[in-house]
Design an enzyme around this catalytic site. Structure first.
Site, PDB file in Angstrom:
ATOM      1  N   GLU A 170     -16.216  -4.705 -11.124  1.00 53.67           N
ATOM      2  CA  GLU A 170     -14.662  -4.842 -11.107  1.00 53.67           C
ATOM      3  C   GLU A 170     -14.065  -5.916 -11.255  1.00 53.67           C
ATOM      4  O   GLU A 170     -13.292  -6.562 -10.891  1.00 53.67           O
ATOM      5  CB  GLU A 170     -14.180  -4.389  -9.694  1.00 53.67           C
ATOM      6  CG  GLU A 170     -14.602  -2.943  -9.161  1.00 53.67           C
ATOM      7  CD  GLU A 170     -14.343  -2.637  -7.860  1.00 53.67           C
ATOM      8  OE1 GLU A 170     -13.551  -3.326  -7.003  1.00 53.67           O
ATOM      9  OE2 GLU A 170     -14.788  -1.426  -7.399  1.00 53.67           O
ATOM     10  N   ASN A 212     -19.878  -2.627 -13.981  1.00 49.41           N
ATOM     11  CA  ASN A 212     -19.466  -1.276 -13.195  1.00 49.41           C
ATOM     12  C   ASN A 212     -17.943  -1.388 -12.936  1.00 49.41           C
ATOM     13  O   ASN A 212     -17.352  -2.486 -12.424  1.00 49.41           O
ATOM     14  CB  ASN A 212     -20.284  -1.434 -11.700  1.00 49.41           C
ATOM     15  CG  ASN A 212     -20.003  -0.070 -10.995  1.00 49.41           C
ATOM     16  OD1 ASN A 212     -20.077   1.049 -11.576  1.00 49.41           O
ATOM     17  ND2 ASN A 212     -19.852  -0.131  -9.928  1.00 49.41           N
ATOM     18  N   HIS A 248     -13.681   7.485  -9.053  1.00 48.34           N
ATOM     19  CA  HIS A 248     -13.155   7.916  -8.008  1.00 48.34           C
ATOM     20  C   HIS A 248     -11.754   8.735  -8.316  1.00 48.34           C
ATOM     21  O   HIS A 248     -10.851   8.193  -8.587  1.00 48.34           O
ATOM     22  CB  HIS A 248     -12.521   6.654  -6.977  1.00 48.34           C
ATOM     23  CG  HIS A 248     -13.948   5.873  -6.683  1.00 48.34           C
ATOM     24  ND1 HIS A 248     -14.717   6.253  -5.695  1.00 48.34           N
ATOM     25  CD2 HIS A 248     -14.550   4.646  -6.924  1.00 48.34           C
ATOM     26  CE1 HIS A 248     -15.707   5.533  -5.335  1.00 48.34           C
ATOM     27  NE2 HIS A 248     -15.603   4.409  -6.185  1.00 48.34           N
ATOM     28  N   GLU A 275     -20.061   6.290  -8.770  1.00 49.70           N
ATOM     29  CA  GLU A 275     -19.375   6.368  -7.597  1.00 49.70           C
ATOM     30  C   GLU A 275     -18.679   7.574  -7.266  1.00 49.70           C
ATOM     31  O   GLU A 275     -17.457   7.482  -6.776  1.00 49.70           O
ATOM     32  CB  GLU A 275     -18.643   5.112  -7.125  1.00 49.70           C
ATOM     33  CG  GLU A 275     -19.385   3.784  -7.304  1.00 49.70           C
ATOM     34  CD  GLU A 275     -18.718   2.734  -6.717  1.00 49.70           C
ATOM     35  OE1 GLU A 275     -17.498   2.941  -6.157  1.00 49.70           O
ATOM     36  OE2 GLU A 275     -18.990   1.459  -7.000  1.00 49.70           O
ATOM     37  N   ASP A 277     -16.552  10.644  -6.554  1.00 51.63           N
ATOM     38  CA  ASP A 277     -15.791  11.541  -5.547  1.00 51.63           C
ATOM     39  C   ASP A 277     -14.504  11.855  -6.139  1.00 51.63           C
ATOM     40  O   ASP A 277     -13.968  11.309  -6.955  1.00 51.63           O
ATOM     41  CB  ASP A 277     -15.777  10.839  -4.380  1.00 51.63           C
ATOM     42  CG  ASP A 277     -15.045   9.282  -4.246  1.00 51.63           C
ATOM     43  OD1 ASP A 277     -14.334   9.283  -5.182  1.00 51.63           O
ATOM     44  OD2 ASP A 277     -15.381   8.714  -3.289  1.00 51.63           O
TER      45      ASP A 277
HETATM   46  O1  9MR Z   1     -17.689   2.523   0.371  1.00 48.70           O
HETATM   47  C1  9MR Z   1     -17.721   1.285   0.638  1.00 48.70           C
HETATM   48  C2  9MR Z   1     -17.020   0.859   1.874  1.00 48.70           C
HETATM   49  O2  9MR Z   1     -17.677   1.351   2.959  1.00 48.70           O
HETATM   50  C3  9MR Z   1     -16.436  -0.637   2.076  1.00 48.70           C
HETATM   51  O3  9MR Z   1     -16.012  -0.673   3.284  1.00 48.70           O
HETATM   52  C4  9MR Z   1     -15.825  -0.991   0.871  1.00 48.70           C
HETATM   53  C5  9MR Z   1     -15.567  -2.495   0.947  1.00 48.70           C
HETATM   54  O4  9MR Z   1     -14.812  -3.015  -0.011  1.00 48.70           O
HETATM   55  O5  9MR Z   1     -16.531  -0.634  -0.324  1.00 48.70           O
HETATM   56  C6  9MR Z   1     -16.759   0.523  -0.375  1.00 48.70           C
HETATM   57  O6  9MR Z   1     -17.431   0.861  -1.888  1.00 48.70           O
HETATM   58  C7  9MR Z   1     -16.802   0.340  -2.952  1.00 48.70           C
HETATM   59  C8  9MR Z   1     -17.900  -0.029  -3.786  1.00 48.70           C
HETATM   60  O7  9MR Z   1     -18.576  -0.915  -3.225  1.00 48.70           O
HETATM   61  C9  9MR Z   1     -17.192  -0.432  -5.114  1.00 48.70           C
HETATM   62  N1  9MR Z   1     -16.335   0.501  -5.766  1.00 48.70           N
HETATM   63  C10 9MR Z   1     -15.183   1.050  -4.863  1.00 48.70           C
HETATM   64  C11 9MR Z   1     -16.073   1.429  -3.490  1.00 48.70           C
HETATM   65  C12 9MR Z   1     -14.974   2.246  -2.591  1.00 48.70           C
HETATM   66  O8  9MR Z   1     -14.210   1.149  -2.109  1.00 48.70           O
END
Ligand code: 9MR
Length: 475
Positions: A170, A212, A248, A275, A277
């Site tokens: 990101e 990513n 997402h 990722e 969903d």
């Molecule tokens: O699913 C993850 C969640 O449990 C955490 O609290 C969060 C913290 O930033 O990160 C989520 O996963 C993220 C991933 O690492 C990067 N892309 C976005 C995902 C959803 O927020």
């Protein structure tokens, strides 16, 4: 539930396509091959085995806290052959204080994967979020060196155990500009991403190295910014093997979703859906479209959903996953499975890029553009320690090699290490030893330096950097 397999039960081809792929999938298909008269469709009633038929994987994000939930782990081990730790490999989890590493939770996930024949995606080494407080308080060279050390240490710990790393996550901004996101890492200099990738390649040459991001799921300004970076990396020999599209999704996908995957694949990288969903009333159809898009792109090597059951999702209340809260398969699951089963040949027929260690063009920083047909330069060089990051038991050092006015085609830096200092890792140069007088020679891609330009390499060592001296000879 038993799924009727639409077509293509060509066992010899399917078996060939498994070379080098997951143990669990391999066992499933070998079993199928030995039971030719039994329904070969046994191999295609789970997401992982269905994906493996075309040489792909099917994965999910896993939090360590859920591994003890038997409903959860039963689905995980039946359906998925790739695991991404949801949070356990992030910087705040693995290095809570500087150079003090904490791998317990991530190790538990890796152990589970090993025990069940699942492979691992590592997530993530350099990201503006989920940084521990000490990283948030760093800037400039100190932050750059901390990032390099973090990548080296974490990748060394998991060396040989990770199929692909999300090296950088990101880094691009949302909106219309297509530029980088502002962050403390970005403020260390625009080259922070390529430094991260070069460091990662040296740390574990067998791991695929991915960039990513989210909102890059169609052709738009942000995805084009990433595309331009990958194109530039490929042109200059910066190591990158794959691009992850988080996906997402809310309600629907852009009409150019597949075309976007394909344009990246055409740059010579694998693409992965990392990722996934999907929310909305059209969920099952959209899941099918996304899976189909991946199947239609030869270098789309696999799909990961961001969780298993709706109740496991970070998108609380949106029910965006393939299993309901009780662990039942949803309509979206069937859409995905059918698309996986209908797939033609996959990435096993495309060349592997994961172990390339010698990119070709020079990455040296040049004061002017390099004439392509100039006579080979020769001459001297100078070396200087451009930065040192010292902690109580070790340090990283970055050495800058600057060519004299005639330029060089090859260089050797002689480093006199202080007594007690021992090199444990290096990047962008090959060391002759680990202590005392060590000669670092250029790699194939950074030997050529134009007159007045420079390149940098570095190493990590135990001990103290005080007294380190360097000198250069070039030709
Ligand atoms: O699913 C993850 C969640 O449990 C955490 O609290 C969060 C913290 O930033 O990160 C989520 O996963 C993220 C991933 O690492 C990067 N892309 C976005 C995902 C959803 O927020």
């Amino acid at each position: 539930m038993r799924i009727t397999v639409p077509r293509h039960r060509d066992l010899p081809r399917a078996k060939t396509s498994l070379k080098g792929w997951g143990v669990a999938a391999g066992v499933a298909l070998v079993t199928g091959a030995m039971m030719v008269l039994a329904p070969a469709a046994d191999a295609a009633t789970t997401l992982g085995a269905s994906a493996a038929q075309s040489g792909r994987y099917f994965g999910t994000a896993v939090p360590n806290s859920k591994l003890g939930d038997s409903t959860y782990s039963t689905i995980l081990d039946r359906e998925f052959n790739m695991i991404t730790p949801e949070n356990e490999m992030k910087w705040d989890a693995t290095e809570p204080s500087q150079n003090s590493f904490s791998f317990g939770a991530a190790d538990a996930i890796v152990a589970h994967a090993t025990a069940h024949g699942q492979r691992m995606r590592g997530h993530t080494l350099a990201w503006y979020q989920q940084q521990p407080g000490w990283v948030q308080n760093l800037s400039g060279t100190a932050l750059r060196n901390a990032m390099i050390n973090h990548i080296n240490q974490v990748m060394a710990h998991y060396k040989g155990k990770i199929y692909a790393w999300d090296v950088v996550n990101e880094a691009y901004a949302d909106g219309t500009g297509g530029g980088r996101r502002d962050s403390n890492l970005q403020r260390t200099g625009n080259d922070w991403i390529e430094v991260a990738f070069r460091t990662a390649r040296a740390a574990d040459p067998a791991a695929k190295l991915c960039y990513n991001d989210y909102n890059t799921d169609g052709v738009n300004a942000k995805s084009t910014g990433v595309y331009n970076m990958v194109q530039d990396f490929k042109a200059r020999g910066v190591p990158i093997d794959c691009v992850g599209f988080q996906s997402h999704i809310t309600n629907s996908i852009p009409s150019d979703y597949q075309a976007n995957l394909q344009r990246f694949a055409n740059l010579g990288v694998d693409v992965q859906i990392t990722e996934l969903d999907v929310s909305g009333s059209n969920q099952a159809a959209v899941y099918g479209q996304i899976t189909q898009a991946c199947m239609n792109v030869t270098r789309c090597t696999g799909i990961t959903t961001w969780g298993i059951r709706d109740s496991d999702s970070w998108r609380s209340g949106e029910n965006p996953l393939l299993f309901d809260a009780s662990g039942n398969k949803k309509a979206a699951y069937t859409s995905v499975l059918n698309a996986l089963n209908a797939a033609g040949p996959g990435p096993s027929s495309s060349p592997s890029t994961g172990t390339s260690t010698s990119p070709s063009p020079s990455p040296s920083v040049s004061p002017s553009s390099q004439p392509s047909q100039s006579p080979p330069p020769s001459g001297g060089c100078t070396a200087a320690v451009s930065s040192v990051n010292q902690w109580n038991t070790g340090f990283t050092a970055t050495i800058r090699v600057t060519a004299g006015s005639a330029g060089v085609n090859a260089w050797t830096v002689t480093a006199n290490l202080p007594s007690g200092a021992t090199i444990t890792n290096s990047w962008n140069a090959t060391p002759s030893g680990t202590s005392g007088t060590v000669r670092f020679t250029n790699l194939s891609y950074n030997g050529h330096i134009d007159g007045g330009a420079y390149t940098e390499f570095g190493f990590q060592a135990n001990g103290n950097a005080s007294g380190l001296t360097v000198s250069c000879s070039g030709s």
